[in-house]
Design a protein around this motif. Structure first.
Motif, PDB file in Angstrom:
ATOM      1  N   SER A   9     -65.150  48.972 -23.988  1.00  0.00           N
ATOM      2  CA  SER A   9     -64.161  48.943 -22.735  1.00  0.00           C
ATOM      3  C   SER A   9     -63.987  50.599 -22.419  1.00  0.00           C
ATOM      4  N   ARG A  10     -63.751  51.357 -23.059  1.00  0.00           N
ATOM      5  CA  ARG A  10     -63.518  52.741 -22.939  1.00  0.00           C
ATOM      6  C   ARG A  10     -64.753  53.434 -22.042  1.00  0.00           C
ATOM      7  N   GLU A  11     -65.940  52.921 -22.509  1.00  0.00           N
ATOM      8  CA  GLU A  11     -67.067  53.372 -21.763  1.00  0.00           C
ATOM      9  C   GLU A  11     -67.342  52.883 -20.466  1.00  0.00           C
ATOM     10  N   GLU A  32     -55.213  53.472 -20.188  1.00  0.00           N
ATOM     11  CA  GLU A  32     -55.318  52.562 -21.610  1.00  0.00           C
ATOM     12  C   GLU A  32     -54.269  51.679 -21.515  1.00  0.00           C
ATOM     13  N   ASP A  41     -58.096  46.137 -21.301  1.00  0.00           N
ATOM     14  CA  ASP A  41     -57.758  47.322 -22.313  1.00  0.00           C
ATOM     15  C   ASP A  41     -57.516  48.561 -21.333  1.00  0.00           C
ATOM     16  N   TYR A  42     -58.280  48.634 -20.002  1.00  0.00           N
ATOM     17  CA  TYR A  42     -57.879  49.810 -19.234  1.00  0.00           C
ATOM     18  C   TYR A  42     -57.573  49.499 -17.868  1.00  0.00           C
ATOM     19  N   LEU A 115     -56.594  58.421 -19.923  1.00  0.00           N
ATOM     20  CA  LEU A 115     -57.831  58.858 -20.414  1.00  0.00           C
ATOM     21  C   LEU A 115     -58.408  60.139 -19.538  1.00  0.00           C
TER      22      LEU A 115
END
Length: 128
Positions: A9-11, A32, A41-42, A115
């Protein structure tokens, strides 16, 4: 049949932000929200200067993430003043300025960690 590549999810959130920046989106933030909300998540927030630019930014995100799977839902693309692209784990909001100020998601999610988007994609800083 080739399976889709997978992203964390970060990517995915960072790829969405980079795709938006590729179309000169500004005031791009990746928040986040997973520790404080169950909706995703984001969140990725971005601005465009016109309805056409908002649409182009949203299309860039869609195309940039295509090889990783389709968005679950897209709202507002026709109007181009606030487009929401929902990937489940990441929700992208592309606004016209006045919409972003009016709904003020930045303040609503002020407790979320932000982020860092890699410097090489930050076109605003390069011009500053």
């Amino acid at each position: 049949m080739r399976s889709k590549e997978t992203l964390s999810s970060r990517e995915r959130a960072l790829k969405c932000a980079i795709a938006a920046l590729d179309k000169k989106a500004y005031d791009v933030k990746v928040l986040e929200i997973e520790p404080i909300s169950s909706i995703a998540d984001y969140l990725v927030l971005a601005n465009g200067t016109s309805d056409k630019q908002v649409q182009a930014i949203a299309e860039s995100v869609k195309q940039g993430l295509k090889k990783f799977g389709k968005a679950l839902d897209i709202e507002g693309l026709q109007e181009g003043n606030w487009v929401i692209i929902d990937y489940g784990d990441v929700i992208v909001h592309v606004f016209l300025d006045e919409r972003r100020r009016y709904y003020n998601l930045d303040e609503l999610w002020e407790n979320a960690a932000m982020l860092e988007i890699p410097e090489e994609y930050q076109w605003e800083r390069a011009q500053g």
